[in-house]
Design a protein around this motif. Structure first.
Motif, PDB file in Angstrom:
ATOM      1  N   ARG A  43       0.838  -1.199   0.000  1.00 26.74           N
ATOM      2  CA  ARG A  43       0.000   0.000   0.000  1.00 26.74           C
ATOM      3  C   ARG A  43       0.873   1.249   0.000  1.00 26.74           C
ATOM      4  N   VAL A  44       0.597   2.165  -0.913  1.00 23.08           N
ATOM      5  CA  VAL A  44       1.281   3.464  -0.940  1.00 23.08           C
ATOM      6  C   VAL A  44       0.229   4.514  -1.284  1.00 23.08           C
ATOM      7  N   ASP A  45      -0.034   5.417  -0.344  1.00 25.65           N
ATOM      8  CA  ASP A  45      -1.026   6.467  -0.606  1.00 25.65           C
ATOM      9  C   ASP A  45      -0.378   7.767  -1.041  1.00 25.65           C
ATOM     10  N   ALA A  46       0.798   8.066  -0.499  1.00 23.31           N
ATOM     11  CA  ALA A  46       1.494   9.303  -0.854  1.00 23.31           C
ATOM     12  C   ALA A  46       2.998   9.069  -0.754  1.00 23.31           C
ATOM     13  N   ILE A  47       3.732   9.853  -1.520  1.00 28.01           N
ATOM     14  CA  ILE A  47       5.191   9.760  -1.500  1.00 28.01           C
ATOM     15  C   ILE A  47       5.752  11.178  -1.361  1.00 28.01           C
ATOM     16  N   VAL A  48       6.539  11.386  -0.328  1.00 30.25           N
ATOM     17  CA  VAL A  48       7.202  12.672  -0.120  1.00 30.25           C
ATOM     18  C   VAL A  48       8.651  12.532  -0.570  1.00 30.25           C
ATOM     19  N   VAL A  49       9.094  13.443  -1.426  1.00 28.16           N
ATOM     20  CA  VAL A  49      10.459  13.383  -1.961  1.00 28.16           C
ATOM     21  C   VAL A  49      11.191  14.670  -1.568  1.00 28.16           C
ATOM     22  N   THR A  50      12.288  14.512  -0.815  1.00 29.21           N
ATOM     23  CA  THR A  50      12.983  15.698  -0.306  1.00 29.21           C
ATOM     24  C   THR A  50      13.816  16.409  -1.361  1.00 29.21           C
ATOM     25  N   HIS A  51      14.392  15.628  -2.294  1.00 30.47           N
ATOM     26  CA  HIS A  51      15.175  16.245  -3.378  1.00 30.47           C
ATOM     27  C   HIS A  51      15.384  15.230  -4.494  1.00 30.47           C
ATOM     28  N   GLY A  52      15.978  15.699  -5.593  1.00 32.72           N
ATOM     29  CA  GLY A  52      15.957  14.915  -6.826  1.00 32.72           C
ATOM     30  C   GLY A  52      17.026  13.851  -6.966  1.00 32.72           C
ATOM     31  N   HIS A  53      17.987  13.793  -6.067  1.00 29.65           N
ATOM     32  CA  HIS A  53      19.075  12.824  -6.220  1.00 29.65           C
ATOM     33  C   HIS A  53      18.516  11.402  -6.269  1.00 29.65           C
ATOM     34  N   VAL A 111      20.682  22.217   3.507  1.00 28.84           N
ATOM     35  CA  VAL A 111      21.877  22.733   2.835  1.00 28.84           C
ATOM     36  C   VAL A 111      22.443  21.614   1.977  1.00 28.84           C
ATOM     37  N   HIS A 112      22.060  21.616   0.697  1.00 28.01           N
ATOM     38  CA  HIS A 112      22.341  20.492  -0.192  1.00 28.01           C
ATOM     39  C   HIS A 112      21.946  20.926  -1.604  1.00 28.01           C
ATOM     40  N   SER A 113      22.223  20.085  -2.602  1.00 23.53           N
ATOM     41  CA  SER A 113      21.798  20.397  -3.972  1.00 23.53           C
ATOM     42  C   SER A 113      20.653  19.466  -4.365  1.00 23.53           C
ATOM     43  N   SER A 114      20.079  19.689  -5.543  1.00 22.12           N
ATOM     44  CA  SER A 114      18.958  18.840  -5.970  1.00 22.12           C
ATOM     45  C   SER A 114      18.861  18.778  -7.486  1.00 22.12           C
ATOM     46  N   SER A 115      19.668  17.912  -8.085  1.00 18.13           N
ATOM     47  CA  SER A 115      19.499  17.651  -9.519  1.00 18.13           C
ATOM     48  C   SER A 115      18.788  16.313  -9.671  1.00 18.13           C
ATOM     49  N   LEU A 116      18.047  16.183 -10.757  1.00 17.20           N
ATOM     50  CA  LEU A 116      17.328  14.936 -11.035  1.00 17.20           C
ATOM     51  C   LEU A 116      18.242  13.963 -11.770  1.00 17.20           C
ATOM     52  N   PRO A 117      17.872  12.675 -11.827  1.00  8.18           N
ATOM     53  CA  PRO A 117      18.771  11.671 -12.421  1.00  8.18           C
ATOM     54  C   PRO A 117      19.209  11.979 -13.853  1.00  8.18           C
ATOM     55  N   ASP A 118      18.393  12.700 -14.633  1.00  9.88           N
ATOM     56  CA  ASP A 118      18.810  13.040 -16.007  1.00  9.88           C
ATOM     57  C   ASP A 118      19.517  14.384 -16.077  1.00  9.88           C
ATOM     58  N   GLY A 119      19.844  14.970 -14.924  1.00  7.83           N
ATOM     59  CA  GLY A 119      20.559  16.245 -14.892  1.00  7.83           C
ATOM     60  C   GLY A 119      19.650  17.459 -14.824  1.00  7.83           C
ATOM     61  N   SER A 120      18.326  17.251 -14.910  1.00  5.75           N
ATOM     62  CA  SER A 120      17.385  18.380 -14.814  1.00  5.75           C
ATOM     63  C   SER A 120      17.487  19.040 -13.440  1.00  5.75           C
ATOM     64  N   TYR A 121      17.121  20.313 -13.418  1.00  6.50           N
ATOM     65  CA  TYR A 121      17.113  21.090 -12.175  1.00  6.50           C
ATOM     66  C   TYR A 121      15.951  20.641 -11.300  1.00  6.50           C
ATOM     67  N   MET A 126      15.339  19.939   0.257  1.00  7.61           N
ATOM     68  CA  MET A 126      14.516  20.276   1.411  1.00  7.61           C
ATOM     69  C   MET A 126      14.562  19.164   2.454  1.00  7.61           C
ATOM     70  N   GLY A 127      14.214  19.535   3.679  1.00  6.26           N
ATOM     71  CA  GLY A 127      13.832  18.570   4.704  1.00  6.26           C
ATOM     72  C   GLY A 127      12.317  18.646   4.827  1.00  6.26           C
ATOM     73  N   VAL A 128      11.740  17.809   5.673  1.00 10.71           N
ATOM     74  CA  VAL A 128      10.272  17.833   5.764  1.00 10.71           C
ATOM     75  C   VAL A 128       9.807  17.559   7.189  1.00 10.71           C
ATOM     76  N   ILE A 129       8.774  18.284   7.592  1.00 10.59           N
ATOM     77  CA  ILE A 129       8.082  18.000   8.849  1.00 10.59           C
ATOM     78  C   ILE A 129       6.712  17.442   8.479  1.00 10.59           C
ATOM     79  N   LEU A 130       6.479  16.212   8.894  1.00 10.04           N
ATOM     80  CA  LEU A 130       5.231  15.520   8.585  1.00 10.04           C
ATOM     81  C   LEU A 130       4.428  15.394   9.876  1.00 10.04           C
ATOM     82  N   GLU A 131       3.223  15.926   9.848  1.00 10.79           N
ATOM     83  CA  GLU A 131       2.325  15.772  10.999  1.00 10.79           C
ATOM     84  C   GLU A 131       1.200  14.839  10.596  1.00 10.79           C
ATOM     85  N   THR A 132       1.149  13.704  11.280  1.00 14.63           N
ATOM     86  CA  THR A 132       0.113  12.732  10.951  1.00 14.63           C
ATOM     87  C   THR A 132      -0.213  11.924  12.200  1.00 14.63           C
TER      88      THR A 132
END
Ligand code: NI
Ligand code: MN
Length: 226
Positions: A43-53, A111-121, A126-132
């Motif tokens: 089961r996967v309802d949502a996916i949070v992604v902090t950065h593109g690496h 404090v980090h970078s975030s390029s996607l696997p194909d080199g896209s910006y 980010m970091g994330v605070i999840l309240e659930t």
């Protein structure tokens, strides 16, 4: 309400509130520590992604399509996934937060970078605070130590998931400083031992942090409830 936190290794977690399952940084394919395959997730309802690496966006595209899950990430990463056919996307940036069907997602600085696997910006990392389920959980993403963690720690954190591996992120001594600022109920170390370059002595980290907070070392695929 109890919330369960399962660690798949690296920065990949499943957070469940009894009703919904939210993945954070689901890196399964190509992860040398990870023993399970993406298809084993029921089961996967949502996916949070902090950065593109690659070690964070991981299997997001595949899992989002398979489960028709909502991806919550930077606007840039959501746009990139949209072009690849992911349907349910919610772009955010640090600050403010947004109330989703499973709880609130607020992105923080990292404090980090975030390029996607194909080199896209990928926008900013980010970091994330999840309240659930009445619990507040901070996942640091990949980051160096930064003093604004004091602000993140102002509202009581039930759990902090902190990178300790060094080289790309905070190392053990920096994560100790982070723990002092965040003062979480429990601290779960992550982003270590996946490769030689981020090998750390996690037991020594736990011992050093013992006077600051309750460190829980999770084994791969271990679950704890908070
Ligand atoms: Ni990274
Ligand atoms: Mn990483």
């Amino acid at each position: 309400m109890t919330v369960s936190i399962k660690w798949f290794s690296h920065a990949a977690f499943a957070i469940e509130n009894g009703e919904h399952t939210v993945l954070v940084d689901p890196f399964f394919t190509g992860n040398p520590l990870c023993s399970i395959k993406p298809d084993e997730l029921e089961r996967v309802d949502a996916i949070v992604v902090t950065h593109g690496h690659r070690d964070h966006i991981g299997d997001t595209e595949y899992l989002a399509k398979k489960h028709d899950a909502t991806v919550i990430s930077s606007v840039e990463i959501c746009n990139w996934l949209g072009k690849r056919g992911v349907k349910k996307l919610h772009g955010q940036q640090p600050g403010g937060g947004h109330s989703h069907f499973f709880g609130t997602v607020k992105f923080t600085a990292a404090v980090h970078s975030s390029s996607l696997p194909d080199g896209s910006y990928g926008g900013i990392a980010m970091g994330v605070i999840l309240e659930t389920g009445g619990k507040r959980i901070y996942h640091s993403g990949d980051t160096a130590l930064f003093s604004d963690m004091k602000i993140i720690g102002k509202n009581k954190l039930d759990a902090a998931l902190l990178c300790i591996g060094g080289n790309y992120t905070m190392d053990v001594s920096e994560a100790l400083e982070a723990a002092s600022m965040l003062k979480p109920g429990i601290l779960i170390p992550m982003h270590y031992d996946t490769w030689e370059v981020i090998r750390q002595d996690v037991v020594s980290f736990k011992n050093k942090a013992a006077s600051i907070c309750d460190v829980r070392i999770l084994g791969i695929n271990d679950t704890i409830t908070i």
